[in-house]
Write a protein that holds these residues in place. Structure first.
Motif, PDB file in Angstrom:
ATOM      1  N   THR A 136       0.471  -1.101   0.006  1.00 19.52           N
ATOM      2  CA  THR A 136       0.020  -0.050   0.090  1.00 19.52           C
ATOM      3  C   THR A 136       0.739   1.184  -0.008  1.00 19.52           C
ATOM      4  O   THR A 136       1.791   1.359   0.674  1.00 19.52           O
ATOM      5  CB  THR A 136      -0.790  -0.125   1.084  1.00 19.52           C
ATOM      6  OG1 THR A 136      -1.748  -0.977   1.415  1.00 19.52           O
ATOM      7  CG2 THR A 136      -1.871   1.347   1.371  1.00 19.52           C
ATOM      8  N   LEU A 137       0.460   1.976  -0.689  1.00 19.89           N
ATOM      9  CA  LEU A 137       1.242   3.325  -0.771  1.00 19.89           C
ATOM     10  C   LEU A 137       0.413   4.453   0.099  1.00 19.89           C
ATOM     11  O   LEU A 137      -0.698   4.596  -0.265  1.00 19.89           O
ATOM     12  CB  LEU A 137       1.423   3.854  -2.181  1.00 19.89           C
ATOM     13  CG  LEU A 137       1.849   5.472  -2.242  1.00 19.89           C
ATOM     14  CD1 LEU A 137       3.436   5.741  -1.866  1.00 19.89           C
ATOM     15  CD2 LEU A 137       1.870   6.120  -3.882  1.00 19.89           C
ATOM     16  N   LYS A 138       0.787   4.935   1.215  1.00 16.40           N
ATOM     17  CA  LYS A 138       0.080   6.039   1.724  1.00 16.40           C
ATOM     18  C   LYS A 138       0.434   7.325   1.337  1.00 16.40           C
ATOM     19  O   LYS A 138       1.478   7.760   1.193  1.00 16.40           O
ATOM     20  CB  LYS A 138       0.675   5.873   3.417  1.00 16.40           C
ATOM     21  CG  LYS A 138      -0.309   5.362   4.154  1.00 16.40           C
ATOM     22  CD  LYS A 138       0.081   5.355   5.629  1.00 16.40           C
ATOM     23  CE  LYS A 138      -0.750   4.515   6.356  1.00 16.40           C
ATOM     24  NZ  LYS A 138      -0.479   4.332   7.798  1.00 16.40           N
ATOM     25  N   VAL A 139      -0.734   8.156   0.951  1.00 15.49           N
ATOM     26  CA  VAL A 139      -0.427   9.526   0.530  1.00 15.49           C
ATOM     27  C   VAL A 139      -0.907  10.546   2.000  1.00 15.49           C
ATOM     28  O   VAL A 139      -1.841  10.131   2.439  1.00 15.49           O
ATOM     29  CB  VAL A 139      -1.336   9.695  -0.630  1.00 15.49           C
ATOM     30  CG1 VAL A 139      -1.418  11.206  -0.944  1.00 15.49           C
ATOM     31  CG2 VAL A 139      -0.973   8.992  -1.825  1.00 15.49           C
ATOM     32  N   LYS A 140      -0.153  11.305   2.356  1.00 14.62           N
ATOM     33  CA  LYS A 140      -0.338  12.269   3.342  1.00 14.62           C
ATOM     34  C   LYS A 140      -0.037  13.466   3.143  1.00 14.62           C
ATOM     35  O   LYS A 140       0.678  14.005   2.125  1.00 14.62           O
ATOM     36  CB  LYS A 140       0.746  11.845   4.505  1.00 14.62           C
ATOM     37  CG  LYS A 140       0.678  10.310   4.954  1.00 14.62           C
ATOM     38  CD  LYS A 140       1.767  10.296   5.846  1.00 14.62           C
ATOM     39  CE  LYS A 140       1.820   8.769   6.376  1.00 14.62           C
ATOM     40  NZ  LYS A 140       2.818   8.551   7.763  1.00 14.62           N
ATOM     41  N   ILE A 141      -0.653  14.444   3.879  1.00 14.97           N
ATOM     42  CA  ILE A 141      -0.397  16.020   3.783  1.00 14.97           C
ATOM     43  C   ILE A 141       0.234  16.269   5.347  1.00 14.97           C
ATOM     44  O   ILE A 141      -0.745  16.094   6.256  1.00 14.97           O
ATOM     45  CB  ILE A 141      -1.777  17.022   3.599  1.00 14.97           C
ATOM     46  CG1 ILE A 141      -2.259  16.551   2.348  1.00 14.97           C
ATOM     47  CG2 ILE A 141      -1.596  18.174   3.495  1.00 14.97           C
ATOM     48  CD1 ILE A 141      -3.353  17.120   1.923  1.00 14.97           C
ATOM     49  N   GLU A 142       1.260  16.572   5.213  1.00 16.83           N
ATOM     50  CA  GLU A 142       1.970  17.216   6.703  1.00 16.83           C
ATOM     51  C   GLU A 142       3.113  18.105   6.447  1.00 16.83           C
ATOM     52  O   GLU A 142       3.589  18.223   5.281  1.00 16.83           O
ATOM     53  CB  GLU A 142       2.408  15.860   7.390  1.00 16.83           C
ATOM     54  CG  GLU A 142       3.391  15.085   6.731  1.00 16.83           C
ATOM     55  CD  GLU A 142       3.750  13.957   7.698  1.00 16.83           C
ATOM     56  OE1 GLU A 142       2.694  13.354   8.520  1.00 16.83           O
ATOM     57  OE2 GLU A 142       4.585  13.340   7.805  1.00 16.83           O
ATOM     58  N   SER A 143       3.293  19.003   7.325  1.00 15.35           N
ATOM     59  CA  SER A 143       4.372  19.878   7.258  1.00 15.35           C
ATOM     60  C   SER A 143       5.715  19.548   7.115  1.00 15.35           C
ATOM     61  O   SER A 143       5.761  18.227   7.552  1.00 15.35           O
ATOM     62  CB  SER A 143       4.230  20.945   8.229  1.00 15.35           C
ATOM     63  OG  SER A 143       4.408  20.301   9.588  1.00 15.35           O
ATOM     64  N   LEU A 144       6.568  19.811   7.038  1.00 17.13           N
ATOM     65  CA  LEU A 144       8.249  19.579   6.952  1.00 17.13           C
ATOM     66  C   LEU A 144       8.285  19.212   8.516  1.00 17.13           C
ATOM     67  O   LEU A 144       9.026  18.163   8.669  1.00 17.13           O
ATOM     68  CB  LEU A 144       9.010  20.445   6.780  1.00 17.13           C
ATOM     69  CG  LEU A 144      10.640  20.268   6.598  1.00 17.13           C
ATOM     70  CD1 LEU A 144      10.568  18.794   5.823  1.00 17.13           C
ATOM     71  CD2 LEU A 144      11.317  21.290   5.809  1.00 17.13           C
ATOM     72  N   GLU A 145       7.989  19.920   9.362  1.00 18.25           N
ATOM     73  CA  GLU A 145       8.135  19.840  10.925  1.00 18.25           C
ATOM     74  C   GLU A 145       7.569  18.314  11.260  1.00 18.25           C
ATOM     75  O   GLU A 145       8.185  17.580  11.941  1.00 18.25           O
ATOM     76  CB  GLU A 145       7.773  20.877  11.778  1.00 18.25           C
ATOM     77  CG  GLU A 145       8.299  22.368  11.445  1.00 18.25           C
ATOM     78  CD  GLU A 145       7.886  23.101  10.120  1.00 18.25           C
ATOM     79  OE1 GLU A 145       6.842  22.706   9.716  1.00 18.25           O
ATOM     80  OE2 GLU A 145       8.966  23.904   9.932  1.00 18.25           O
ATOM     81  N   GLN A 146       6.351  18.043  10.666  1.00 15.88           N
ATOM     82  CA  GLN A 146       5.688  16.961  11.381  1.00 15.88           C
ATOM     83  C   GLN A 146       6.250  15.787  10.554  1.00 15.88           C
ATOM     84  O   GLN A 146       6.666  14.797  11.208  1.00 15.88           O
ATOM     85  CB  GLN A 146       4.412  17.012  10.428  1.00 15.88           C
ATOM     86  CG  GLN A 146       3.206  17.791  11.225  1.00 15.88           C
ATOM     87  CD  GLN A 146       1.937  17.887  10.743  1.00 15.88           C
ATOM     88  OE1 GLN A 146       1.768  18.183   9.312  1.00 15.88           O
ATOM     89  NE2 GLN A 146       0.746  17.881  11.333  1.00 15.88           N
ATOM     90  N   THR A 147       6.764  15.923   9.307  1.00 17.06           N
ATOM     91  CA  THR A 147       7.560  14.682   8.595  1.00 17.06           C
ATOM     92  C   THR A 147       8.705  14.341   9.569  1.00 17.06           C
ATOM     93  O   THR A 147       9.258  13.297   9.825  1.00 17.06           O
ATOM     94  CB  THR A 147       7.862  15.127   7.266  1.00 17.06           C
ATOM     95  OG1 THR A 147       6.587  15.223   6.462  1.00 17.06           O
ATOM     96  CG2 THR A 147       8.631  13.890   6.484  1.00 17.06           C
TER      97      THR A 147
END
Length: 119
Positions: free
Chosen positions: A3-14
């Motif tokens: 499974t490929l997970k697609v996320k939206i998150e800031s650089l700080e969160q990553t």
């Protein structure tokens, strides 16, 4: 099932997530990374994964290597337009080039993000 997970998150969160994983690993080797595609915003995600590009990914899911012409045939679109979309998907890391075509090496996509109201 891959499974490929697609996320939206800031650089700080990553970066925080990476730090947590490295800390939890504690020097262990052989850990498997979870395949992820991370975008900094909804707008960035939508620029790459347009409805027509998502249609391409959908017909490629679990199909192995396909020629670009075969992808265009399966989505019923002009080869030149599909070729441009495939190029964008390759450059964005969504699909991979293969010797005789392109491949989406996953069985499914999981979208994981929240949309909050503007303050």
């Amino acid at each position: 099932m891959a499974t490929l997970k697609v996320k939206i998150e800031s650089l700080e969160q990553t970066m925080a997530t990476v730090a947590e994983v490295m800390k939890a690993a504690g020097g262990q080797t052989g850990l498997q990374a979870e395949p992820s595609l991370i975008f900094p915003s909804w707008e960035a995600l939508h620029r790459v994964l347009t409805p027509k590009r998502l249609e391409i990914v959908k017909v490629m899911t679990g199909q192995g290597v396909l020629t670009m012409r075969e992808v265009a045939r399966r989505v019923g679109r002009d080869f030149k337009a599909v070729h441009a979309d495939l190029d964008t998907l390759v450059k964005s890391g969504v699909i991979d080039r293969a010797d005789d075509g392109v491949v989406f090496p996953y069985d499914r996509i999981h979208f994981e993000f929240e949309i909050e109201s503007a303050a």
